[in-house]
Design a protein around this motif. Structure first.
Motif, PDB file in Angstrom:
ATOM      1  N   ARG A 228       0.377  -1.298   0.164  1.00  9.70           N
ATOM      2  CA  ARG A 228      -0.076  -0.240  -0.346  1.00  9.70           C
ATOM      3  C   ARG A 228       1.097   1.558   0.201  1.00  9.70           C
ATOM      4  NH1 ARG A 228      -1.101   3.772   3.557  1.00  9.70           N
ATOM      5  NH2 ARG A 228      -0.574   1.615   5.154  1.00  9.70           N
ATOM      6  N   ARG A 229       2.149   1.501   0.330  1.00 11.94           N
ATOM      7  CA  ARG A 229       2.862   2.359   0.731  1.00 11.94           C
ATOM      8  C   ARG A 229       3.324   3.026  -0.365  1.00 11.94           C
ATOM      9  NH1 ARG A 229       7.987   3.445   5.107  1.00 11.94           N
ATOM     10  NH2 ARG A 229       8.485   5.667   4.156  1.00 11.94           N
TER      11      ARG A 229
ATOM     12  N   LEU B 222       3.884   5.672  -5.408  1.00 13.20           N
ATOM     13  CA  LEU B 222       4.246   5.830  -7.355  1.00 13.20           C
ATOM     14  C   LEU B 222       3.162   6.292  -7.847  1.00 13.20           C
ATOM     15  CD1 LEU B 222       5.048   1.922  -7.140  1.00 13.20           C
ATOM     16  CD2 LEU B 222       6.372   3.632  -7.567  1.00 13.20           C
ATOM     17  N   LYS B 223       2.464   6.525  -7.136  1.00 12.66           N
ATOM     18  CA  LYS B 223       1.046   7.586  -7.821  1.00 12.66           C
ATOM     19  C   LYS B 223       1.534   9.059  -7.601  1.00 12.66           C
ATOM     20  CE  LYS B 223      -1.965   3.544  -8.165  1.00 12.66           C
ATOM     21  NZ  LYS B 223      -3.478   3.338  -6.880  1.00 12.66           N
ATOM     22  N   THR B 224       1.987   9.532  -6.530  1.00 19.70           N
ATOM     23  CA  THR B 224       2.449  10.606  -6.108  1.00 19.70           C
ATOM     24  C   THR B 224       3.515  11.079  -6.486  1.00 19.70           C
ATOM     25  OG1 THR B 224       3.147   9.888  -3.485  1.00 19.70           O
ATOM     26  CG2 THR B 224       0.111   9.892  -4.495  1.00 19.70           C
ATOM     27  N   GLN B 225       4.741  10.883  -5.239  1.00 15.39           N
ATOM     28  CA  GLN B 225       6.584  11.642  -5.426  1.00 15.39           C
ATOM     29  C   GLN B 225       6.798  11.227  -6.354  1.00 15.39           C
ATOM     30  OE1 GLN B 225       7.992  11.354  -1.494  1.00 15.39           O
ATOM     31  NE2 GLN B 225      10.073  12.276  -2.815  1.00 15.39           N
ATOM     32  N   TYR B 226       6.320   9.855  -7.288  1.00 16.04           N
ATOM     33  CA  TYR B 226       7.594   9.405  -8.012  1.00 16.04           C
ATOM     34  C   TYR B 226       6.548   8.945  -9.115  1.00 16.04           C
ATOM     35  CZ  TYR B 226      10.071   8.555  -4.040  1.00 16.04           C
ATOM     36  OH  TYR B 226      11.471   8.222  -3.163  1.00 16.04           O
ATOM     37  N   GLN B 227       5.771   8.883  -9.561  1.00 16.39           N
ATOM     38  CA  GLN B 227       4.867   9.266 -10.549  1.00 16.39           C
ATOM     39  C   GLN B 227       5.250  10.097 -11.938  1.00 16.39           C
ATOM     40  OE1 GLN B 227       1.703  11.600 -11.181  1.00 16.39           O
ATOM     41  NE2 GLN B 227       0.324  11.411 -12.458  1.00 16.39           N
ATOM     42  N   GLY B 228       5.394   8.772 -12.853  1.00 16.83           N
ATOM     43  CA  GLY B 228       6.423   8.906 -14.442  1.00 16.83           C
ATOM     44  C   GLY B 228       7.722   7.792 -14.199  1.00 16.83           C
ATOM     45  N   PHE B 229       7.888   7.516 -12.761  1.00 20.96           N
ATOM     46  CA  PHE B 229       9.358   7.237 -12.724  1.00 20.96           C
ATOM     47  C   PHE B 229       9.470   5.255 -13.360  1.00 20.96           C
ATOM     48  CE2 PHE B 229      10.323  10.482 -10.481  1.00 20.96           C
ATOM     49  CZ  PHE B 229      11.582  10.411  -9.231  1.00 20.96           C
ATOM     50  N   GLY B 230      10.264   4.895 -13.992  1.00 21.18           N
ATOM     51  CA  GLY B 230      10.413   3.786 -14.538  1.00 21.18           C
ATOM     52  C   GLY B 230      10.440   2.559 -13.465  1.00 21.18           C
ATOM     53  N   PRO B 231       9.955   1.142 -13.885  1.00 23.13           N
ATOM     54  CA  PRO B 231      10.380   0.130 -13.001  1.00 23.13           C
ATOM     55  C   PRO B 231      11.581   0.454 -11.638  1.00 23.13           C
ATOM     56  CG  PRO B 231       9.432  -0.198 -14.361  1.00 23.13           C
ATOM     57  CD  PRO B 231       9.268   0.611 -14.711  1.00 23.13           C
TER      58      PRO B 231
ATOM     59  N   GLU C 254      15.216   2.012  -6.497  1.00 22.58           N
ATOM     60  CA  GLU C 254      16.264   2.740  -6.131  1.00 22.58           C
ATOM     61  C   GLU C 254      15.801   3.225  -5.365  1.00 22.58           C
ATOM     62  OE1 GLU C 254      18.770   3.931  -8.808  1.00 22.58           O
ATOM     63  OE2 GLU C 254      19.324   1.989  -9.911  1.00 22.58           O
ATOM     64  N   LYS C 255      14.604   4.295  -5.618  1.00 21.06           N
ATOM     65  CA  LYS C 255      14.220   5.211  -4.729  1.00 21.06           C
ATOM     66  C   LYS C 255      13.696   4.677  -3.367  1.00 21.06           C
ATOM     67  CE  LYS C 255      15.757   8.463  -6.448  1.00 21.06           C
ATOM     68  NZ  LYS C 255      17.111   8.792  -6.690  1.00 21.06           N
ATOM     69  N   LEU C 256      12.346   3.522  -3.872  1.00 13.00           N
ATOM     70  CA  LEU C 256      11.439   2.839  -3.173  1.00 13.00           C
ATOM     71  C   LEU C 256      12.729   2.526  -1.197  1.00 13.00           C
ATOM     72  CD1 LEU C 256       8.527   1.139  -4.508  1.00 13.00           C
ATOM     73  CD2 LEU C 256       9.117   3.303  -3.369  1.00 13.00           C
ATOM     74  N   VAL C 257      13.970   1.906  -2.298  1.00 17.77           N
ATOM     75  CA  VAL C 257      14.817   0.910  -1.086  1.00 17.77           C
ATOM     76  C   VAL C 257      15.882   2.289  -0.138  1.00 17.77           C
ATOM     77  CG1 VAL C 257      16.676  -0.684  -1.118  1.00 17.77           C
ATOM     78  CG2 VAL C 257      14.686  -0.755  -2.363  1.00 17.77           C
ATOM     79  N   GLU C 258      15.791   3.304  -0.907  1.00 13.90           N
ATOM     80  CA  GLU C 258      17.497   4.334  -0.377  1.00 13.90           C
ATOM     81  C   GLU C 258      17.001   5.349   0.104  1.00 13.90           C
ATOM     82  OE1 GLU C 258      19.315   5.337  -4.140  1.00 13.90           O
ATOM     83  OE2 GLU C 258      20.163   3.302  -4.765  1.00 13.90           O
ATOM     84  N   LYS C 259      15.570   6.003  -0.567  1.00 14.60           N
ATOM     85  CA  LYS C 259      14.617   7.236   0.027  1.00 14.60           C
ATOM     86  C   LYS C 259      13.619   7.220   0.842  1.00 14.60           C
ATOM     87  CE  LYS C 259      17.099   9.905  -2.478  1.00 14.60           C
ATOM     88  NZ  LYS C 259      18.673  10.620  -1.597  1.00 14.60           N
TER      89      LYS C 259
ATOM     90  N   MET D 205      15.888  15.749 -10.317  1.00 15.68           N
ATOM     91  CA  MET D 205      15.669  17.476 -10.200  1.00 15.68           C
ATOM     92  C   MET D 205      14.175  17.802  -9.582  1.00 15.68           C
ATOM     93  SD  MET D 205      18.113  19.418 -12.995  1.00 15.68           S
ATOM     94  CE  MET D 205      16.994  18.456 -14.890  1.00 15.68           C
ATOM     95  N   ARG D 206      13.044  17.261 -10.269  1.00 10.25           N
ATOM     96  CA  ARG D 206      11.837  16.823  -9.763  1.00 10.25           C
ATOM     97  C   ARG D 206      11.644  16.852  -8.439  1.00 10.25           C
ATOM     98  NH1 ARG D 206       7.516  12.512 -11.544  1.00 10.25           N
ATOM     99  NH2 ARG D 206       8.539  13.207 -13.792  1.00 10.25           N
ATOM    100  N   LEU D 207      12.254  15.616  -7.840  1.00 13.84           N
ATOM    101  CA  LEU D 207      11.997  15.752  -6.274  1.00 13.84           C
ATOM    102  C   LEU D 207      12.624  16.543  -5.303  1.00 13.84           C
ATOM    103  CD1 LEU D 207      13.029  11.487  -6.796  1.00 13.84           C
ATOM    104  CD2 LEU D 207      10.920  12.375  -6.163  1.00 13.84           C
ATOM    105  N   ARG D 208      14.135  17.294  -6.073  1.00 15.48           N
ATOM    106  CA  ARG D 208      14.594  18.517  -5.377  1.00 15.48           C
ATOM    107  C   ARG D 208      14.158  20.376  -5.950  1.00 15.48           C
ATOM    108  NH1 ARG D 208      17.944  14.089  -6.351  1.00 15.48           N
ATOM    109  NH2 ARG D 208      19.824  13.552  -4.721  1.00 15.48           N
ATOM    110  N   GLY D 209      13.028  19.953  -6.425  1.00 19.44           N
ATOM    111  CA  GLY D 209      12.727  21.008  -6.354  1.00 19.44           C
ATOM    112  C   GLY D 209      13.178  21.957  -7.794  1.00 19.44           C
ATOM    113  N   ILE D 210      14.128  21.877  -8.289  1.00 20.16           N
ATOM    114  CA  ILE D 210      15.137  22.500  -9.638  1.00 20.16           C
ATOM    115  C   ILE D 210      14.385  23.230 -10.510  1.00 20.16           C
ATOM    116  CG2 ILE D 210      17.260  22.254 -10.647  1.00 20.16           C
ATOM    117  CD1 ILE D 210      18.286  20.302  -8.315  1.00 20.16           C
TER     118      ILE D 210
END
Length: 441
Positions: free
Chosen positions: A76-77, A82-91, A96-101, A268-273
């Motif tokens: 669920r998390r 995937l539908k909000t913060q990481y929308q548009g990311f490939g698998p 990588e982001k789900l595991v590291e961040k 850059m999207r995650l960092r607001g650049i």
């Protein structure tokens, strides 16, 4: 009453083999070859069949949840992210982001299946790859640097489209320089190589495409002896410039650009650049993380980069240079402007002299004679005519000029200001000849 059993095709094949084993119609070794099992496993299956009959061949896990299934809370998390913060990311990048961040424990295939089930990712059919002859990597770091530029919407609409200049070492696959510029031009590549030289030194060779920045592509110009401005600058620095005949020949930088187009905009999207300056400030951090993940060790420990010498003036070498001949009046023309040389020497000493006009990125002019600067003044400037624009720079030339931003609510422009002709409101006019009121205002 007989019990109804659900059996798979694999289990039905085992039943037939176990029946033949029980009737001693085949050996255990032959049964192992048919079922692709070891003799030890055949004995285990045969024992279960003799003790419990056909039910002993049915898997005990049927109808039960898998022991290694993904916990519902993690699922669920992950879907929410995937539908909000990481929308548009490939698998792969999303995993990588789900595991590291986010510190979620799941595999990349689990992320891929979740995205397919939710319609966030479409499974792609494997394309039939065209086989090209592989070229072995160079042995030494700095022996061959592949360079290219990629026009792309790097800021996903938050800023104007631009070009990312990419420098990659052939031996290690390490990114050595990244820079956002408005377009691929001589001065933009000079800015990139200047930063590269100051950090690593001079490589043996640059490997590029057949862009007109690197190669003269007009058949009527010489017999391959003419040099572009960038080629002349690299020749002055003793750096060989090689042009690839096909995109596949410089496939490493082409594949790296594809990876950058997927990863860099999302980072850059995650960092607001949202502008080029902030993007260039972030690139060194991205470059370091990227190299830690994807670079390789070279076959040789030798670094072939060479330091800049004291005689190599980068500011002069990385300028646009054109030769001119001074007239009898000591004038020359460059880019529709006539320049008058100022000298205290007799004028005949410089008549018909060969000089070099140097133009830098800030559009400052320097006129050199025997390596020394000559003072000058602008004698005449012609009217602006139609410019010749290469096809790659057409979009940049057609961009509308930016409109000035609206002033802030507390800007003095919104408060009004006094002028000599403005009349004060609600003021009693002073009697004729009485100036005391005016002085006290």
């Amino acid at each position: 009453m007989d019990k109804l059993l659900n059996m798979s095709t694999k289990e039905l094949n085992r039943l037939e083999v176990m029946q033949r084993l029980s009737r001693k119609q085949m050996s255990q070794k032959e049964a192992g070859r048919i079922l692709d099992l070891s003799v030890r496993q055949i004995k285990r299956v045969l024992k279960a069949y003799r003790e419990r009959g056909t039910a002993g061949l049915v898997s005990k896990h049927r109808g039960r949840k898998a022991n290694n299934r993904l916990p519902e809370e993690v699922k669920r998390r992950a879907l929410n992210l995937l539908k909000t913060q990481y929308q548009g990311f490939g698998p792969t990048l999303a995993h990588e982001k789900l595991v590291e961040k986010e510190n979620l424990k799941l595999s990349d295939e689990s992320v891929r299946q979740l995205m397919i089930e939710e319609g966030l990712w479409k499974a792609r059919k494997a394309k039939k790859e065209t086989v090209h002859q592989l070229r072995e990597r160079r042995a030494c770091f700095g022996e061959l640097i592949q360079i290219d530029g990629s026009p792309h919407d790097w800021f996903e609409g938050r800023a104007e489209r631009c070009v990312l200049l990419v420098f990659i070492d052939d031996a290690t696959g390490k990114l050595l320089q990244l820079l956002f510029v408005e377009s691929e031009s001589f001065f933009s590549y000079c800015r990139a190589v200047e930063g590269y030289f100051k950090h690593y030194g001079k490589p043996v060779a640059f490997y590029s495409d057949k862009n007109s920045i690197f190669r003269v592509n007009v058949p009527s110009v010489g017999a391959g002896e003419a040099l572009t401005q960038f080629g002349r600058a690299m020749q002055d620095l003793d750096i060989e410039l090689i042009c690839a005949n096909t995109p596949q020949a410089k496939g490493r930088v082409e594949r790296i650009i594809q990876t950058l187009q997927d990863r860099l905009p999302k980072e850059m999207r995650l960092r607001g650049i949202h502008n080029h300056e902030a993007g260039n400030a972030y690139l060194p951090e991205f470059l370091q993380e990227f190299n830690q993940r994807f670079s390789e060790e070279p076959r040789s420990d030798v670094d072939l980069h060479r330091p800049l010498t004291a005689k190599e003036d980068l500011a002069r070498i990385l300028s646009w240079q054109e030769p001119r001949t001074l007239s009898k009046n000591l004038t020359l023309q460059f880019q529709k402007v006539v320049y008058q040389i100022q000298t205290e020497r007799p004028t005949y000493a410089l008549r018909n002299a060969q000089v070099t006009v140097c133009l830098n990125a800030q559009e400052n002019i320097l006129i050199l004679y025997n390596g020394k600067s000559l003072p000058y003044t602008i004698y005449h400037q012609q009217a602006k005519q139609a410019d010749i624009v290469p096809a790659k720079l057409l979009d940049l030339a057609l961009q509308k000029p930016r409109l000035p931003t609206k002033p802030a609510p507390d800007h003095p422009w919104r408060q009004g200001f006094a002028t000599p002709l403005s009349k004060p409101r609600n003021v009693t006019p002073a009697p004729a000849g009485d100036i005391s009121i005016l002085e006290n205002r």
